[in-house]
Scaffold this active site. Structure first.
Site, PDB file in Angstrom:
ATOM      1  CE1 TYR A 271       9.294  -3.119  12.394  1.00  0.00           C
ATOM      2  CE2 TYR A 271      11.163  -3.532  13.815  1.00  0.00           C
ATOM      3  CZ  TYR A 271      10.529  -3.705  12.606  1.00  0.00           C
ATOM      4  OH  TYR A 271      11.104  -4.468  11.619  1.00  0.00           O
TER       5      TYR A 271
ATOM      6  CG  ASN B 210      -0.232   0.220   2.512  1.00  0.00           C
ATOM      7  OD1 ASN B 210       0.971  -0.022   2.589  1.00  0.00           O
ATOM      8  ND2 ASN B 210      -0.938   0.659   3.531  1.00  0.00           N
TER       9      ASN B 210
END
Ligand code: UDP
Length: 310
Positions: A146, A33
């Protein structure tokens, strides 16, 4: 001919992986994306006849009609600069996004490979890091979006394996570099090379004594392909155990690029910046017959040449 899906195909590791799979003769469906990746990498892959592309955010369920037999998941922003800019996007990609990809693999009876990370070890208290080490992660720090989502992903993947017998593979990737990294990615190798090539100061964060172990991308991709096609689920460390300080890296890049840059010191971006990192790769050697082959000086030279041309 095998049909393989690669989520994150326009990214640095994803695009290098697609190139390798296409050269081996597989049909590849790239998915991305462009959250932190480049359309240029897709243009380059489109030159191969067996490459097709789906612009898609993995946070939405994935539907593809082809018979996919393997899916590599490389879809996640991975630069500490992104951690500050798009933390929630990262958390959702590595949780909901992975669930969607796992459900897709269940439906297709496809094998799923996760590019996990050395960040699951956090700021490690054990050195070098073995897969059996559980890590030292600050769950609320600036890197947590993360680190913790990649840890969650591993837990989710292993749960799909236990509950549904899904074929899964988990690679824990250590710092990887090479052609097709984003110039403005913020990570140390493209930053230092960009600064060196324009004779600007090389910004070493902190005292520059922190270490990393850098793996050239062709070695990394080779490890991932070997893991996918092995009988071993992992997790397994894929990285180059040659450990250097950030000052050594800066000096090497200055000398290999013939730059006039000077080294300057800047504050650390995050207080959680790991002080050292080095993979123990005994498991990869034993289970996959894999070890990196490109010495870092040579890899850095190739990367400098690529940045010069691009
Ligand atoms: N770093 C640096 N200067 C920069 C960018 C990064 O000294 O301009 C340091 C950073 O503090 C870290 C190491 O280089 O200790 C590797 O950083 P990177 O962002 O590449 O990846 P990390 O391994 O921290 O995820």
């Amino acid at each position: 001919m095998k049909t393989i899906a690669v989520a994150g195909a326009a990214g640095f590791i994803g695009s290098n992986l697609c190139e390798r799979l296409l050269k081996e003769g597989s049909a590849v469906i790239g998915i991305d994306n462009f959250a932190s990746s480049s359309r240029k990498n897709i243009d380059f892959l489109s030159e191969f006849g067996n490459f097709s592309f789906l612009e898609h955010n993995v946070q939405e369920p994935l539907e593809i009609k082809e018979n996919v037999s393997q899916l590599y998941n490389c879809a996640s922003p991975a630069s500490p600069v992104d951690f500050a800019k798009i933390p929630i996007e990262i958390l959702m990609t590595n949780s909901l996004g992975i669930k969607n990809l796992l459900d897709f693999c269940l439906e297709k009876k496809a094998r799923f490979l996760q590019t996990s990370t050395s960040e699951v070890y956090g700021d490690p208290l054990v050195h070098p890091q073995k897969e059996s080490y559980f890590g030292n992660v600050n769950p609320i720090g600036e890197r947590a979006c993360y680190d913790e989502s990649k840890r969650f992903a591993e837990a989710l993947i292993m749960s799909y394996r236990r509950k549904y017998n899904l074929e899964v593979r988990i690679a824990r990737i250590f710092n990887t570099y090479g052609p097709r990294m984003r110039k403005d990615d913020g990570r140390v190798v493209p930053t230092f090379i960009g600064q060196a090539l324009s004779n600007k100061p090389i910004t070493v964060f902190g005292k520059g004594k922190q270490t990393r172990s850098f793996c050239f991308v062709s070695d990394q991709v080779d490890g991932l392909v070997k893991l996918m096609n092995s009988g071993f689920a992992g997790p397994v460390n894929i990285g180059n155990p040659v450990e250097i300080t950030m000052i050594e890296l800066a000096e090497k890049i200055i000398s290999l690029s013939g730059s006039k840059s000077e080294i300057v010191f800047r504050p650390l971006l995050h207080s959680d910046d790991p002080r050292k990192r080095k993979p123990d790769i005994s498991l990869a050697k034993e289970k996959l017959g894999w070890a990196p082959e490109v010495p870092w000086q040579e890899g850095i030279k190739k990367t400098i040449a690529w940045f010069r041309e691009n």
